[in-house]
Design a protein around this motif. Structure first.
Motif, PDB file in Angstrom:
ATOM      1  N   VAL A 227     -21.007 -63.464  -3.035  1.00  0.00           N
ATOM      2  CA  VAL A 227     -20.083 -64.501  -3.485  1.00  0.00           C
ATOM      3  C   VAL A 227     -18.785 -64.226  -2.751  1.00  0.00           C
ATOM      4  N   ILE A 228     -18.334 -65.388  -1.959  1.00  0.00           N
ATOM      5  CA  ILE A 228     -16.950 -64.992  -1.239  1.00  0.00           C
ATOM      6  C   ILE A 228     -15.889 -65.650  -1.820  1.00  0.00           C
ATOM      7  N   ALA A 229     -16.044 -66.640  -2.875  1.00  0.00           N
ATOM      8  CA  ALA A 229     -14.936 -67.218  -3.315  1.00  0.00           C
ATOM      9  C   ALA A 229     -15.328 -67.989  -4.743  1.00  0.00           C
ATOM     10  N   GLU A 230     -14.351 -68.010  -5.561  1.00  0.00           N
ATOM     11  CA  GLU A 230     -14.888 -68.780  -7.204  1.00  0.00           C
ATOM     12  C   GLU A 230     -13.756 -69.168  -7.519  1.00  0.00           C
ATOM     13  N   GLY A 231     -13.837 -70.514  -8.320  1.00  0.00           N
ATOM     14  CA  GLY A 231     -12.977 -70.976  -8.908  1.00  0.00           C
ATOM     15  C   GLY A 231     -13.563 -71.904 -10.087  1.00  0.00           C
ATOM     16  N   ARG A 232     -12.466 -71.902 -11.246  1.00  0.00           N
ATOM     17  CA  ARG A 232     -12.651 -72.707 -12.410  1.00  0.00           C
ATOM     18  C   ARG A 232     -11.926 -73.872 -12.656  1.00  0.00           C
ATOM     19  N   GLY A 233     -11.993 -74.912 -12.939  1.00  0.00           N
ATOM     20  CA  GLY A 233     -11.221 -75.883 -13.071  1.00  0.00           C
ATOM     21  C   GLY A 233     -10.606 -76.543 -11.618  1.00  0.00           C
ATOM     22  N   GLU A 234      -9.950 -77.749 -11.883  1.00  0.00           N
ATOM     23  CA  GLU A 234      -9.411 -78.678 -10.732  1.00  0.00           C
ATOM     24  C   GLU A 234      -8.575 -77.713  -9.633  1.00  0.00           C
ATOM     25  N   LYS A 239      -8.089 -74.784  -4.668  1.00  0.00           N
ATOM     26  CA  LYS A 239      -7.707 -73.667  -3.786  1.00  0.00           C
ATOM     27  C   LYS A 239      -9.096 -72.941  -3.150  1.00  0.00           C
ATOM     28  N   VAL A 240     -10.037 -72.565  -3.865  1.00  0.00           N
ATOM     29  CA  VAL A 240     -11.114 -72.318  -3.184  1.00  0.00           C
ATOM     30  C   VAL A 240     -11.446 -72.973  -1.755  1.00  0.00           C
ATOM     31  N   LEU A 241     -11.386 -74.440  -1.908  1.00  0.00           N
ATOM     32  CA  LEU A 241     -11.769 -75.168  -0.942  1.00  0.00           C
ATOM     33  C   LEU A 241     -10.905 -74.869   0.364  1.00  0.00           C
ATOM     34  N   ASN A 242      -9.630 -74.512   0.143  1.00  0.00           N
ATOM     35  CA  ASN A 242      -8.649 -74.529   1.071  1.00  0.00           C
ATOM     36  C   ASN A 242      -8.394 -72.986   1.560  1.00  0.00           C
ATOM     37  N   ASP A 243      -9.305 -72.133   0.981  1.00  0.00           N
ATOM     38  CA  ASP A 243      -9.382 -70.670   1.256  1.00  0.00           C
ATOM     39  C   ASP A 243      -9.735 -70.480   2.798  1.00  0.00           C
TER      40      ASP A 243
END
Ligand code: ADP
Ligand code: MG
Length: 253
Positions: A227-234, A239-243
């Motif tokens: 797992v290289i990134a994780e996010g809950r909520g919009e 933020k994950v998608l722009n990481d």
């Protein structure tokens, strides 16, 4: 308390680490999406959680119980059901028959066939339940069609219907909209959202993020078994998608 939790799950195939210490937490009545380029370990993860492949190490906790490396039928009895990347209906059977045989206690009801009246009543209730599900998925008009004659999208809906026959707590789906046209793909996700509102938890692997993004509560990104990134909520998901880490693994995918 999360309904599903994995702790440092690892799995190797020969020298290849398909899963490397994967830890996730999934809350009840949410839709969690796992993305990642091909070969990231997404399907392996699903296979380990659902008992189809044993883990080398780590734990899987469902509903407070340790289900690590239990056989698939036992895991299924805890209320976890999974669908496959390629739907596997019995093609010579009708849509309705495919639902009827998916029901959890069909074995018991066959035993009960000794009591004819009881059998008829159970059969009736089962058919009623199947039709309710087919109506919910808006494929009730296809009830007597052979499963082998369905379109790709209809087959995906049938897969969901078969899963629902088992009264699951958690549905795990591998690429539920792969090869499905956008209109029907949104329809499928609208159904899934309604299931969530009924208390069912959804764990989905899918790489068509453009379509599914607006439906998800929790996002995990996997790459090379981790797992290289994780996010809950919009906000966190954005933020994950722009990481940069995430953007990098998707270059050339
Ligand atoms: P994804 O679903 O993210 O595309 P997979 O979980 O299918 O990834 O695969 C992860 C890695 O493990 C890949 O390199 C794949 O080739 C390998 N792999 C998956 N299943 C097996 C298997 N049964 N035997 C050997 N290697 C496998
Ligand atoms: Mg896969």
């Amino acid at each position: 308390m999360p309904i599903l939790e994995t702790k440092n799950l690892s799995k190797s195939f020969g020298g290849l680490k398909a899963l490397n210490n994967v830890s996730i937490e999934i809350d009840e009545s949410t839709l969690t999406l796992i993305i990642g380029p091909n070969g990231s370990g997404k399907s392996t993860f699903i296979n380990v959680v659902s008992g189809f492949i044993p883990a080398d190490s780590g734990r899987v906790i469902f509903d407070g119980k340790d289900i690590t490396n239990k056989p698939p039928n036992e895991i299924y009895n805890y209320g976890i059901v999974r669908t496959f990347q390629t739907p596997q209906p019995l093609k010579e059977m009708t849509v309705l028959e495919n639902l009827l045989i998916a029901e959890r206690h069909i074995g018991e009801s066959v035993l009960n066939a000794l009591n004819y009246k009881k059998w008829l009543k159970m059969e009736e209730e089962l058919v009623e339940k199947a039709f309710k599900i087919l109506k919910f998925l808006k494929i009730d008009h296809l009830w007597d069609r052979k499963a082998g004659q369905l379109s790709g999208g209809q087959m995906k809906l049938l897969e969901i219907g078969r899963a629902l026959m088992t009264n699951p707590k958690l549905i795990i789906m591998d690429e539920p909209i792969a090869g499905v046209a956008p209109g029907l793909a949104h329809e499928i996700f609208n159904h899934l959202i309604k299931l969530k509102e009924r208390g069912i938890t959804l764990l989905i692997v899918e790489h068509r993020l453009d379509i599914v993004l607006k439906y998800i509560d929790h996002l995990y990104v996997m790459f090379e078994g981790e797992v290289i990134a994780e996010g809950r909520g919009e906000k966190e998901i954005e933020k994950v998608l722009n990481d940069p880490k995430v953007l990098e693994v998707y270059v050339g995918d």
